[in-house]
Design a protein around this motif. Structure first.
Motif, PDB file in Angstrom:
ATOM      1  N   PRO A   1       0.836  -1.213   0.000  1.00 18.16           N
ATOM      2  CA  PRO A   1       0.000   0.000   0.000  1.00 18.16           C
ATOM      3  C   PRO A   1       0.864   1.254   0.000  1.00 18.16           C
ATOM      4  N   LYS A   2       0.402   2.288  -0.706  1.00 23.04           N
ATOM      5  CA  LYS A   2       1.175   3.517  -0.862  1.00 23.04           C
ATOM      6  C   LYS A   2       0.584   4.706  -0.109  1.00 23.04           C
ATOM      7  N   GLU A   3      -0.445   4.474   0.713  1.00 24.42           N
ATOM      8  CA  GLU A   3      -1.131   5.596   1.363  1.00 24.42           C
ATOM      9  C   GLU A   3      -0.791   5.709   2.853  1.00 24.42           C
ATOM     10  N   TRP A   4       0.206   4.935   3.315  1.00 24.91           N
ATOM     11  CA  TRP A   4       0.577   4.946   4.733  1.00 24.91           C
ATOM     12  C   TRP A   4       1.886   5.701   4.941  1.00 24.91           C
ATOM     13  N   PHE A   5       1.944   6.465   6.042  1.00 26.15           N
ATOM     14  CA  PHE A   5       3.106   7.319   6.287  1.00 26.15           C
ATOM     15  C   PHE A   5       3.421   7.340   7.786  1.00 26.15           C
ATOM     16  N   TYR A   6       4.708   7.602   8.104  1.00 24.38           N
ATOM     17  CA  TYR A   6       5.118   7.793   9.493  1.00 24.38           C
ATOM     18  C   TYR A   6       4.903   9.262   9.858  1.00 24.38           C
ATOM     19  N   VAL A   7       3.665   9.615  10.157  1.00 25.81           N
ATOM     20  CA  VAL A   7       3.307  10.990  10.509  1.00 25.81           C
ATOM     21  C   VAL A   7       2.301  10.947  11.652  1.00 25.81           C
TER      22      VAL A   7
ATOM     23  N   PRO B   1      13.686  13.459  10.177  1.00 25.87           N
ATOM     24  CA  PRO B   1      14.428  13.286  11.452  1.00 25.87           C
ATOM     25  C   PRO B   1      13.759  13.977  12.633  1.00 25.87           C
ATOM     26  N   SER B   2      13.275  15.202  12.411  1.00 25.68           N
ATOM     27  CA  SER B   2      12.651  15.922  13.528  1.00 25.68           C
ATOM     28  C   SER B   2      11.148  15.701  13.601  1.00 25.68           C
TER      29      SER B   2
END
Length: 402
Positions: free
Chosen positions: A363-369, A394-395
């Motif tokens: 899947p391409k709609e997941w993010f580390y946010v 990084p921040s």
């Protein structure tokens, strides 16, 4: 002189022994030898195949031996019994040695697979019956919701469009073309169809996902009677093929190069949603507080994610909606593309799920946010200033571009 009779001749002394004739063998002896020879052939066949020959067999040799055996087994001789080393002449043995062509007894037919595998004479390696990458039949593609008809809460946004298309059809400016049987229809947002006598518009076509081993989309279809539904594209295509009165409304313009060709394309406002997975996969569960899906939809968010556990786009697991942000007078597709490009550096490279066919889906709609990051980005889009910022991995902050 009276001629002697046969009795007189045989009564005279046989001086030369003309009547002393010795037969080479009696018919009974010959028959006994033939029966014993046939039994030896039958015994050799039984030793090789584990059954007696079938007189109705397709193979010529088996048919020949079987036919001879059928004729001699009912009257065995002493010599045949001596040659019978497998007990084939015994009635009980003959009944037990049935051909595989014979109809089995009702008591011999197993009632279930469990009865077959519980047979003590059958030794089966447990690894051969231990299914992997397979969802239990009771859970396989069990929908959490059905694509039922519900009132369209924002039908007022589409009412004028329906009226315009209806007037164009009545005036002859646009044509309703029959849907050919088994034709492959690839609807896009803004396309109009006639199904079951109602005008139907494709209001939304969600991101592609792999369901049941094939690629598919979830649609939002709005009807001219003020109702809407959200079927899979494959289901909507099938409903058109099943409806003999189904029609496809012709587009405006002469073709894809004509500027009017895309006049039906929708520029809809919608809702940005941030979803958090409830997957039991250890690699996903340990990151669930930082790993989020960013999506944009024009339909009710709860309906959009209702079938998440069957959709690889949602990591084949239920999700929690942790944040939503409303769009005002902004293109849903453009906003979604902007957000995905903005957070592209935070997209996990190796995130995947394995579907029930053992195939990996990425899947391409997941993010580390975090949800607040998505909210800040949505605000910058509304202000028209997103291009001035970037996401610093990084921040984990949205910072001004240098």
């Amino acid at each position: 002189m009276t001629r002697p009779s046969l009795d007189d001749i045989f009564a005279e002394d046989d001086e030369f022994g003309l009547l002393d004739v010795r037969l080479r063998g009696s018919r009974a002896a010959v028959a006994s030898d033939q029966g014993a020879g046939a039994l030896r052939e039958v015994s050799a066949f039984f030793e090789k195949h584990g059954r007696v020959p079938d007189p109705d067999a397709v193979d010529h040799d088996e048919m020949r031996i079987g036919s001879i055996w059928a004729s001699i087994k009912s009257a065995p001789t002493d010599q045949m019994r001596l040659e019978d080393r497998f007990g084939l002449l015994d009635d009980e043995t003959a009944q037990a040695l049935k051909s595989w062509r014979d109809e089995p007894l009702v008591s011999d037919v197993p009632d279930s697979l469990d009865e077959i595998f519980d047979d003590e004479e059958l030794s089966v390696d447990a690894s051969l019956i231990d299914l992997k990458h397979t969802t239990p039949a009771a859970e396989r593609h069990l929908p959490d919701h059905r694509a039922e008809f519900v009132p369209c809460r924002d039908f007022d946004q589409f009412a004028e469009r329906f009226e315009a298309v209806q007037q164009a059809l009545e005036a002859g400016d646009r044509q309703a073309l029959p849907v050919k049987k088994w034709s492959v229809i690839e609807p896009i947002e803004g396309d109009f169809f006639i199904r079951n006598g109602l005008l139907a518009m494709i209001a939304e076509k969600s991101e592609m996902s792999a369901r049941g081993g094939s690629r598919d989309h979830r649609l939002r279809v709005i009807f001219s009677n003020g109702m809407e539904s959200d079927p899979l594209m494959s289901s909507f295509r099938k409903s058109l093929n099943d409806d003999k009165t189904a029609r496809m409304v012709q587009k405006v313009g002469l073709g894809p190069l004509d500027p009017d060709w895309e006049s039906d394309q929708l520029e809809l406002s919608g809702t940005i949603y941030v979803a958090r997975s409830r997957s039991d996969d250890p690699s996903i569960r340990t990151q669930r507080m930082i790993l989020h899906k960013i999506g944009v939809t024009s339909q009710d968010v709860a309906r959009r994610v209702a079938d998440a556990r069957n959709d690889p786009t949602f990591l084949l697991a239920p999700v929690d909606i942790v944040a939503t942000y409303e769009l005002q007078n902004l293109s849903r597709r453009k906003v979604e593309n902007l957000l995905h490009r903005f957070f592209a550096t935070a997209r996990p490279a190796e995130l995947f799920v394995t579907d029930r066919f053992g195939k990996k889906v990425f899947p391409k709609e997941w993010f580390y946010v975090l949800p607040e990051h998505v909210g800040r980005a949505a605000k910058l889009i509304e202000e028209g200033r997103l291009h001035l910022f970037e996401y610093d991995v990084p921040s984990q902050e949205i910072v001004m571009k240098k």
